[in-house]
Enzyme design. Structure first.
Site, PDB file in Angstrom:
ATOM      1  N   GLU A 114      -5.458  -0.506  -7.943  1.00 28.49           N
ATOM      2  CA  GLU A 114      -4.505   0.584  -8.223  1.00 28.49           C
ATOM      3  C   GLU A 114      -3.240  -0.092  -8.762  1.00 28.49           C
ATOM      4  OE1 GLU A 114      -2.990   2.699  -4.736  1.00 28.49           O
ATOM      5  OE2 GLU A 114      -3.017   4.585  -5.837  1.00 28.49           O
TER       6      GLU A 114
ATOM      7  N   HIS B  24      -2.391  -3.149  -6.374  1.00 26.58           N
ATOM      8  CA  HIS B  24      -2.899  -2.802  -5.042  1.00 26.58           C
ATOM      9  C   HIS B  24      -4.416  -2.974  -4.998  1.00 26.58           C
ATOM     10  CE1 HIS B  24      -3.312   0.529  -1.760  1.00 26.58           C
ATOM     11  NE2 HIS B  24      -3.351  -0.666  -1.236  1.00 26.58           N
TER      12      HIS B  24
ATOM     13  N   SER C  95       0.827  -1.209   0.000  1.00 30.36           N
ATOM     14  CA  SER C  95       0.000   0.000   0.000  1.00 30.36           C
ATOM     15  C   SER C  95       0.858   1.254   0.000  1.00 30.36           C
ATOM     16  CB  SER C  95      -0.935  -0.001   1.203  1.00 30.36           C
ATOM     17  OG  SER C  95      -0.220  -0.269   2.375  1.00 30.36           O
TER      18      SER C  95
HETATM   19  N1  CAA Z   1     -16.224 -11.236   0.842  1.00 32.13           N
HETATM   20  C1  CAA Z   1     -17.339 -11.299   0.108  1.00 32.13           C
HETATM   21  N2  CAA Z   1     -18.372 -10.450   0.278  1.00 32.13           N
HETATM   22  C2  CAA Z   1     -18.270  -9.528   1.257  1.00 32.13           C
HETATM   23  C3  CAA Z   1     -17.130  -9.408   2.062  1.00 32.13           C
HETATM   24  C4  CAA Z   1     -16.073 -10.309   1.827  1.00 32.13           C
HETATM   25  N3  CAA Z   1     -14.927 -10.252   2.516  1.00 32.13           N
HETATM   26  N4  CAA Z   1     -17.316  -8.379   2.930  1.00 32.13           N
HETATM   27  C5  CAA Z   1     -18.519  -7.867   2.673  1.00 32.13           C
HETATM   28  N5  CAA Z   1     -19.099  -8.570   1.671  1.00 32.13           N
HETATM   29  C6  CAA Z   1     -20.390  -8.305   1.037  1.00 32.13           C
HETATM   30  C7  CAA Z   1     -21.553  -8.652   1.906  1.00 32.13           C
HETATM   31  O1  CAA Z   1     -21.955  -9.992   1.715  1.00 32.13           O
HETATM   32  C8  CAA Z   1     -22.623  -7.684   1.438  1.00 32.13           C
HETATM   33  O2  CAA Z   1     -23.203  -8.117   0.234  1.00 32.13           O
HETATM   34  P1  CAA Z   1     -24.706  -7.635  -0.169  1.00 32.13           P
HETATM   35  O3  CAA Z   1     -24.760  -6.138  -0.030  1.00 32.13           O
HETATM   36  O4  CAA Z   1     -24.850  -8.084  -1.601  1.00 32.13           O
HETATM   37  O5  CAA Z   1     -25.575  -8.358   0.788  1.00 32.13           O
HETATM   38  C9  CAA Z   1     -21.822  -6.439   1.076  1.00 32.13           C
HETATM   39  O6  CAA Z   1     -20.478  -6.882   0.847  1.00 32.13           O
HETATM   40  C10 CAA Z   1     -21.862  -5.425   2.179  1.00 32.13           C
HETATM   41  O7  CAA Z   1     -21.373  -6.023   3.368  1.00 32.13           O
HETATM   42  P2  CAA Z   1     -22.119  -5.917   4.783  1.00 32.13           P
HETATM   43  O8  CAA Z   1     -23.600  -5.931   4.615  1.00 32.13           O
HETATM   44  O9  CAA Z   1     -21.493  -6.934   5.679  1.00 32.13           O
HETATM   45  O10 CAA Z   1     -21.662  -4.557   5.414  1.00 32.13           O
HETATM   46  P3  CAA Z   1     -21.722  -3.091   4.865  1.00 32.13           P
HETATM   47  O11 CAA Z   1     -22.892  -2.806   4.007  1.00 32.13           O
HETATM   48  O12 CAA Z   1     -21.503  -2.291   6.084  1.00 32.13           O
HETATM   49  O13 CAA Z   1     -20.432  -2.990   3.922  1.00 32.13           O
HETATM   50  C11 CAA Z   1     -18.133  -2.684   3.508  1.00 32.13           C
HETATM   51  C12 CAA Z   1     -19.181  -3.368   4.372  1.00 32.13           C
HETATM   52  C13 CAA Z   1     -18.210  -3.250   2.082  1.00 32.13           C
HETATM   53  C14 CAA Z   1     -16.788  -3.052   4.116  1.00 32.13           C
HETATM   54  C15 CAA Z   1     -18.422  -1.144   3.473  1.00 32.13           C
HETATM   55  O14 CAA Z   1     -18.557  -0.668   4.785  1.00 32.13           O
HETATM   56  C16 CAA Z   1     -17.330  -0.360   2.793  1.00 32.13           C
HETATM   57  O15 CAA Z   1     -17.291  -0.244   1.570  1.00 32.13           O
HETATM   58  N6  CAA Z   1     -16.423   0.240   3.600  1.00 32.13           N
HETATM   59  C17 CAA Z   1     -15.286   0.993   3.091  1.00 32.13           C
HETATM   60  C18 CAA Z   1     -14.223   0.036   2.638  1.00 32.13           C
HETATM   61  C19 CAA Z   1     -13.006   0.757   2.171  1.00 32.13           C
HETATM   62  O16 CAA Z   1     -12.906   1.964   2.082  1.00 32.13           O
HETATM   63  N7  CAA Z   1     -12.000  -0.062   1.816  1.00 32.13           N
HETATM   64  C20 CAA Z   1     -10.708   0.443   1.407  1.00 32.13           C
HETATM   65  C21 CAA Z   1      -9.809   0.472   2.598  1.00 32.13           C
HETATM   66  S1  CAA Z   1      -8.228   1.081   2.177  1.00 32.13           S
HETATM   67  C22 CAA Z   1      -7.421  -0.259   1.570  1.00 32.13           C
HETATM   68  O17 CAA Z   1      -7.883  -1.361   1.540  1.00 32.13           O
HETATM   69  C23 CAA Z   1      -6.083  -0.043   1.018  1.00 32.13           C
HETATM   70  C24 CAA Z   1      -5.003   0.476   1.837  1.00 32.13           C
HETATM   71  O18 CAA Z   1      -3.912   0.531   1.281  1.00 32.13           O
HETATM   72  C25 CAA Z   1      -5.092   0.913   3.212  1.00 32.13           C
END
Ligand code: CAA
Length: 297
Positions: free
Chosen positions: A152, A140, A119
């Site tokens: 990315e 990424h 990252s």
């Molecule tokens: N595998 C498969 N499916 C998954 C999953 C996983 N690991 N995690 C979540 N899901 C699916 C769920 O089954 C659900 O599907 P449906 O909507 O079709 O039912 C959907 O994703 C949403 O999940 P939840 O209902 O459990 O929870 P939510 O609506 O609160 O969403 C989230 C969870 C997708 C994590 C959402 O909160 C989100 O987008 N958060 C921000 C994530 C983000 O910004 N990520 C980037 C972080 S930075 C990074 O990664 C890089 C770095 O370098 C630091």
């Protein structure tokens, strides 16, 4: 061009990356020095694929086939012997990554592309310890990998254009959207995300608002799925701190200096979701967001 892909590291990112490659038909060698970690990763991948089956985006038969395409290894030479691509997703530690890339360069076929999910560590630096810097690239993924659409793609100083094209096309095969950027500290994702998170922590530290208010402003005001403090907990406060240090050192600009509150929390081992507490407290199985006692009003 790609049939067999090795993924190094079976933590959260490694298991997510192995999951999507297997889901889209690739054979995956998942490699980790820790055999228990590999078993946990296979269980996590199954659980996450079952979520997709439950919502109808994957059939039961496709899940079984995808899961069986993942083969685990505890040694790099064995796992990468006949792959066309390696995606390294080990712990975010430069010395560890350099050691792994030296080993990969010696063990993977000369034609294989060596990608890293780092990252924030320089792709050019990682490429410099291999004899094939033109075949080293950043790939990424974002967490949770099966859900997040972005890849990315980071060109190191020497990355060959055909390698960038191949990784970009591969990302599309995973139903993701590739974004090509150049190799400077934090690339794009973390260069923009981490100062936002740091500013949210400063706002808390300076008493401008509480945890819930800061996160609610960004969730409801800017349509972010998570507020920046919850997102910091999700990413890991230690990871946020180390990326801010890369930005601060890489640009020599004090505007990236991590907030003292973040430094204190990491020192106190309040690392967010993975340690059970950060800005919020986490109970396994519960989705309720509970502000940590130290920040309650
Ligand atoms: N595998 C498969 N499916 C998954 C999953 C996983 N690991 N995690 C979540 N899901 C699916 C769920 O089954 C659900 O599907 P449906 O909507 O079709 O039912 C959907 O994703 C949403 O999940 P939840 O209902 O459990 O929870 P939510 O609506 O609160 O969403 C989230 C969870 C997708 C994590 C959402 O909160 C989100 O987008 N958060 C921000 C994530 C983000 O910004 N990520 C980037 C972080 S930075 C990074 O990664 C890089 C770095 O370098 C630091």
């Amino acid at each position: 061009m790609f049939q067999k892909i090795a993924v190094i590291g079976a933590g959260t990112m490694g298991n997510g990356i192995a999951h999507v490659f297997a889901q889209y038909g690739f054979t995956v060698s998942l490699i980790d020095v820790n055999a228990d970690q590999l078993s946990r990763a296979l269980a996590t991948i199954r659980k996450n694929m079952e979520r997709q089956v439950a919502k109808g985006s994957l059939t039961e038969a496709d899940m079984q086939a995808a899961h069986s395409r993942i083969i685990t290894f505890t040694s790099i030479p064995e796992g990468v012997a006949d792959v066309q691509l390696v995606v390294e997703a080990a712990t975010e530690n430069i010395d560890l990554k350099l050691k792994i890339f030296r080993e990969l360069d010696a063990a993977a076929p000369a034609s294989a592309i060596l990608a890293t999910n780092t990252s924030s560590i320089s792709i050019t630096r990682i490429a410099s310890v291999t004899g094939r810097p033109e075949k080293v690239i950043g790939m990424h993924f974002m967490n949770p990998v099966p859900v997040m659409k972005l890849v990315e793609i980071i060109n190191g100083y020497a990355t060959a254009p055909e390698v960038t094209t191949a990784i970009s096309e591969l990302s599309k095969q995973l139903q993701k959207v590739p974004c090509i950027v150049n190799d400077y500290p934090g690339f794009i994702a973390n260069r923009i995300l981490m100062p936002m998170i740091n500013e949210a922590i400063y706002s808390l530290y300076e008493g401008v608002a509480g945890v819930e208010e800061i996160d609610t402003v960004m969730k409801l005001g800017m349509a972010h799925p998570m507020g920046p403090l919850q997102l910091a907990d999700f990413i890991g406060l230690d990871v946020c701190l180390s990326i801010l240090r890369v930005l601060q050192e890489g640009f020599g600009n004090p505007k990236y200096a991590p907030c003292p509150l973040l430094v204190n929390m990491v020192t106190a081992k309040k690392l967010g979701v993975k340690s059970g507490e950060g800005f919020y407290q986490y109970t396994p199985g519960s989705k309720e967001l509970v502000v940590s006692p130290g920040f309650r009003k």
